[in-house]
Design an enzyme around this catalytic site. Structure first.
Site, PDB file in Angstrom:
ATOM      1  N   HIS A   1       0.814  -1.220   0.000  1.00 47.19           N
ATOM      2  CA  HIS A   1       0.000   0.000   0.000  1.00 47.19           C
ATOM      3  C   HIS A   1       0.846   1.268   0.000  1.00 47.19           C
ATOM      4  CE1 HIS A   1       0.646   0.018   4.390  1.00 47.19           C
ATOM      5  NE2 HIS A   1       0.199   1.264   4.399  1.00 47.19           N
ATOM      6  N   ASP A   2       2.068   1.199   0.504  1.00 45.02           N
ATOM      7  CA  ASP A   2       2.932   2.382   0.502  1.00 45.02           C
ATOM      8  C   ASP A   2       4.021   2.326  -0.560  1.00 45.02           C
ATOM      9  OD1 ASP A   2       1.650   3.902   2.349  1.00 45.02           O
ATOM     10  OD2 ASP A   2       2.933   3.356   4.042  1.00 45.02           O
TER      11      ASP A   2
ATOM     12  N   LYS B   1       5.593   5.304  -2.240  1.00 39.52           N
ATOM     13  CA  LYS B   1       6.549   6.184  -1.560  1.00 39.52           C
ATOM     14  C   LYS B   1       7.912   6.151  -2.228  1.00 39.52           C
ATOM     15  CE  LYS B   1       4.678   6.568   3.088  1.00 39.52           C
ATOM     16  NZ  LYS B   1       4.807   6.092   4.476  1.00 39.52           N
TER      17      LYS B   1
ATOM     18  N   HIS C   1       1.597   9.584  -2.931  1.00 36.86           N
ATOM     19  CA  HIS C   1       2.155   8.238  -2.964  1.00 36.86           C
ATOM     20  C   HIS C   1       1.066   7.202  -3.256  1.00 36.86           C
ATOM     21  CE1 HIS C   1       0.743   7.511   1.222  1.00 36.86           C
ATOM     22  NE2 HIS C   1       0.781   6.253   0.877  1.00 36.86           N
TER      23      HIS C   1
ATOM     24  N   HIS D   1      -6.462   2.946  -0.125  1.00 36.62           N
ATOM     25  CA  HIS D   1      -6.405   2.888   1.341  1.00 36.62           C
ATOM     26  C   HIS D   1      -6.531   4.272   1.989  1.00 36.62           C
ATOM     27  CE1 HIS D   1      -2.074   3.678   0.696  1.00 36.62           C
ATOM     28  NE2 HIS D   1      -2.092   4.180   1.909  1.00 36.62           N
TER      29      HIS D   1
ATOM     30  N   ASP E   1      -4.326   0.740   8.862  1.00 36.55           N
ATOM     31  CA  ASP E   1      -3.296   1.732   8.524  1.00 36.55           C
ATOM     32  C   ASP E   1      -3.302   2.879   9.536  1.00 36.55           C
ATOM     33  OD1 ASP E   1      -1.295   2.885   6.869  1.00 36.55           O
ATOM     34  OD2 ASP E   1      -2.805   4.145   5.893  1.00 36.55           O
TER      35      ASP E   1
END
Lengths: 405, 405
Positions: free
Chosen positions: A224-225, A228, A253, A280, A309
């Protein structure tokens, strides 16, 4: 999908033994796989001994004195009319088996299971061919080729299942390595993707997710990140609060995550990964980012992950604030039900066993603060109720240090 | 490995048709797979028509008037004693085939190929059961179950092969996405990993690498700069020359590459990927980084990739220097033979067709500078010789603009 492939394989092997028995009229059949220095029994079927239930046969050492090992070692077919009168092999095993069960092992056909590289990876052993009158007769030579062919189908199926689980493991460890590398760019987010994944999976389990959905959620949460990777250090690692423009860049991101993941080819079973990972930051009331989706426009997995999260972010230290105590983080989650979060997912979250949550929280941060065994019955909801009603102090309830909750 | 799995699958399907024919005494057999709205023929065997070589049958529309389509649609077994006297289906196709070849299609057994989810993914069609006297007879009913079982083995094998190639594609597109994202952090290195991979594969091909090795080299080359994910923007994106400390940090990306990749689980076939990726800064004379390996202590793939990596770096623009003309880059490579590079790999590199090299160089940079078709015969070595001997100007030789070479 690994799980289902395994289950399919077991079923397939059972089916192959059953078919080989059907065509040859064998009363019993066993399938062995080479494992290290011995043959491990993976399928045992015996029509006459059904009342014994599942019989586990001991592993056979890979030594040519045993007929199955001989076939595994040489790749040759062995067809024996009566094992009791054969002196070619050591039949102590079948004799012990017979003594134990009252069975009489007589005719036997043993064929190698050769995979597509002609390696023998196991052995199919058929026992007691039955005549139409139900008498035990030797196995006809004309069946040898057919059984050999079925055994090699089995070998190929096993090979494929192994390759599939190997590839899945590679893919998974890739995604994990990626997630932890991205988290590691910022000491404050180290372990974040892992923990969010664990909270998400714990919730999804309570939600009754299928094995396939669990896999999808796992990958989506780990990734999910991912976006970044496209955010500059100057912004991502800024020690103080972000100005609006910088905040905008950090929020982007999510867009990067979805953009990059959308370019990746996912098998049909995993096709929802990019969409869930990229949603998300959406909020239940439609005020989220980037698309302003609301309610069930947001994929279910993303609605679950969103709670996970935020909870992990709140209970993690930031350069500009300390880690929030659990009790306060729970309040934030509870208050966000219906606006930030799907109320159903908040309920789900509060059903998580506290011990599991504390275990996940401790990941990458040393030992869990309390003896988790004692907490196995307590849910987050129980804790929250105790805290808000103030009937018992949480310290009293859990034996926690004050700072922890 | 995708390639070999594909080949294995073809072989396996041929084998399954052959076996089904063997057990039933069928003179001919065809295997169809459902593709969209028709059945595609993937195996055709006909003993009587061997002199026709490989016969490609046209696709059959998924309409119940055709027997194979009927079986695919209903999952039922169809056993026909003589197709010419059957009115149940449209046999125009077999009649045309017979008219063309002089064959006489008579008895026919058609069974569905059901995978482990009981989906019919294709059809196995057996033609003309032969009696021991060589006469065409109907297919015995007792064979139906056996053929059905073989057909379902085929279905499972196909399913597995598809899943395997799906997973490989996922893994590959993951690695590609990762490589391009890392390259994209720095506009000066955009496309670098892709180009290094292409040069490496072109050289490995000339080197006679196996399909497995090609896959290993591909992944290692795509991932060789993966460790840059751990290098700070301030250093990685610095516009000017780096000071020694910063240089040290950039060099450390090789160590990160190997560290991170070593944590990833690779299937046995791909196990060399981390080692090759982490050795691309080693030098042939032992003066390289990080381990100072020399000669054949350096994995072969890394010795190949090293030439590719330097060539791409030289012919790419840097903030502190323009892109180097090919002629000069070739000199650097040639002069590095025996010190920086393995002389064998330099030879290999100079054997690359110039057209292919120019095509790769152009990746992400618009159109190639010359008509590559004209250059198909010219190698880098030819070019270099012409350039150093000065007999012909390269412009004359290739019609290139001066700045290009």
């Amino acid at each position: 999908i690994a799980l289902s492939a395994e289950r399919d394989l077991d079923r397939l092997l059972e089916k192959i033994v059953k078919e080989a028995r059907g065509f040859t009229g064998a009363d019993a059949g066993t399938l062995y796989l080479v494992e290290g220095e011995s043959l491990k029994c993976v399928v045992v079927q015996n029509d006459s001994l059904k009342r014994w239930g599942r019989l586990d046969l001991p592993p056979v050492p890979l030594s040519p004195e045993y007929v199955s090992a001989y076939v595994a070692l040489t790749g040759k077919v062995v067809n024996i009319p009566d094992v009791y009168s054969s002196r070619d092999f050591n039949f102590e095993g079948p004799r012990r088996y017979d003594a134990l069960t009252g069975y009489r092992t007589k005719s036997m056909l043993v064929v190698p299971m050769r995979d597509h590289r002609s390696r023998t990876i196991g052995v199919l052993q058929l026992i007691n061919a039955l005549s139409p009158e139900g008498e035990v007769v030797p196995f006809g030579k004309e069946y040898e080729e057919l059984v050999l062919s079925l055994a090699s189908q089995a070998a190929v199926a096993i090979d494929n299942a192994r390759l599939i689980s190997d590839l899945e493991r590679t893919l998974e460890s890739f995604i994990e390595a990626l997630a932890s590398t991205i988290d590691a760019r910022d000491p404050y987010t180290a372990g974040h993707s892992y923990r969010v994944t664990q909270y998400t999976l714990a919730m999804a389990e309570l939600d009754g997710a299928s094995p396939r959905e669990m896999k999808v959620y796992e990958y989506a949460a780990l990734l999910h990140d991912y976006g970044k990777i496209g955010v500059r250090d100057a912004v991502l690692l800024k020690p103080g609060k972000l100005d609006p423009e910088e905040y905008e860049e950090v929020m982007k991101h999510v867009v990067y995550t979805q953009e990059i993941l959308s370019k990746i080819y996912f098998p049909e079973e995993l096709r929802e990964v990019p969409d869930i990972a990229g949603s998300h930051q959406e909020k239940y009331d439609g005020s989220g980012y980037p698309r302003g989706l609301k309610d069930d426009e947001i994929p279910r997995g993303a609605r679950i992950m969103c709670v996970a999260d935020v909870f992990d972010a709140l209970t993690s230290e930031r350069p500009y604030r300390p880690r929030m105590p659990i009790r306060q983080a729970l309040s934030v989650i509870r208050e966000g039900a219906g606006s930030h979060f799907d109320p159903e997912m908040v309920e789900l979250f509060f059903k998580l066993p506290l011990s599991r949550v504390l275990g996940i929280m401790a990941h990458g941060r040393g030992e869990p603060p309390v003896d988790l065994g004692k907490l196995s019955e307590v849910t987050l909801g129980d804790l929250y109720e105790a805290l808000t009603k103030g009937e018992r102090s949480p310290e009293e309830m859990l034996g926690l240090s004050g700072g922890e909750v």
